[in-house]
Write a protein that holds these residues in place. Sequence first.
Motif, short mmCIF file in Angstrom:
data_model
loop_
_atom_site.label_atom_id
_atom_site.label_comp_id
_atom_site.label_asym_id
_atom_site.label_seq_id
_atom_site.Cartn_x
_atom_site.Cartn_y
_atom_site.Cartn_z
N LEU A 169 56.89 24.22 51.34
CA LEU A 169 57.91 24.84 52.60
C LEU A 169 59.55 24.64 52.72
O LEU A 169 60.78 25.17 52.37
CB LEU A 169 57.38 24.34 53.45
CG LEU A 169 56.56 23.98 54.55
CD1 LEU A 169 56.29 24.20 56.08
CD2 LEU A 169 56.33 26.07 55.02
N LEU B 182 55.94 29.22 56.30
CA LEU B 182 55.15 28.83 57.17
C LEU B 182 53.97 28.20 57.09
O LEU B 182 52.60 29.23 55.97
CB LEU B 182 55.15 30.08 58.17
CG LEU B 182 56.21 30.53 58.97
CD1 LEU B 182 56.30 31.94 57.95
CD2 LEU B 182 55.83 30.62 60.48
N ARG C 72 61.81 32.69 54.73
CA ARG C 72 60.28 31.96 55.51
C ARG C 72 59.59 31.58 55.09
O ARG C 72 58.93 32.05 55.14
CB ARG C 72 60.37 33.29 57.11
CG ARG C 72 61.45 33.33 58.05
CD ARG C 72 61.02 34.33 59.13
NE ARG C 72 60.30 33.86 60.01
CZ ARG C 72 59.86 33.80 61.33
NH1 ARG C 72 59.61 35.48 61.25
NH2 ARG C 72 58.32 33.28 62.22
N GLU D 236 57.75 25.54 59.84
CA GLU D 236 57.88 26.68 59.44
C GLU D 236 59.83 26.16 58.49
O GLU D 236 60.40 25.80 59.48
CB GLU D 236 58.20 27.38 60.49
CG GLU D 236 59.11 28.99 60.31
CD GLU D 236 59.85 30.22 61.09
OE1 GLU D 236 60.15 31.14 61.30
OE2 GLU D 236 59.12 29.77 62.25
#
Length: 262
Positions: free
Chosen positions: A42, A52, A50, A16
Amino acid sequence: MARILISTSIRLGFDEAGSGDAVPILFLHGVGSDKSVWAPQLAHFGAQRRALAFDYPGYGESDPATAGTTRDDYAAAILAAMDALGIDRAHVCGLSLGGVIAIAMYAAAPARCVSLILADSFAVHPDGAAIYERSIAASADMRALAEGRVDALLAQPADASVRSEVIETMAKIDPAAFRIGAEAVWLADQRDRAAAIRVPTLIICGTEDHVTPPALSRELAHLIPGAQYEPIEGAGHLSNLERPVEFNAVAKTFVEGVEART
């Protein structure tokens, strides 16, 4: 790197980056890979939200998959991980097998998918059964399979570091997990599911993809109402890894366009 409990007995590995109130984006890998293939995405998307990337059951840092695990079980595992991580809705980006799973996620829980990005994937592969049989036959020695397959996966001439990364990642996959994943992707027929998609969808394909050729992505785009098709020039089957700058730019423009309209 971390793991999240999604049931009483199974943990999924995930990476993440980023935070904030923007809608998260999830990344789903292909059959011969793991979550590490999404490192460029990422880093890019984590700057604004965010982001992931998940390992499926049996892959990477996840617990082993049970015999009989299907593409729908993979989809259910990612949805359970969303629950565990407090993610109600997300943009879902999948490559190859990841695209197959993204379609299965939408079929299972359409309200949880803000948009779909389906890269180097398909609804049904005309040579899927033959590819599956070859994959199963070669799976006893994953390093040999990786070394024999890498040049077909990547546009040529391939970057040496990318080529090495692909070999090392594939060589580490448990053969039993690979066989489960191979069945999930190559024997898929999700034409009806694709035609039922009603969220904004971006179809991406490398122009030099000989595993899931652009014609299959264009077919997928025709099946999904309103889908947008974008080629990545000079990329093979792993377009996000081979041309990360171009892939990220196309995906970012799409995601921001979706959010501007909602």
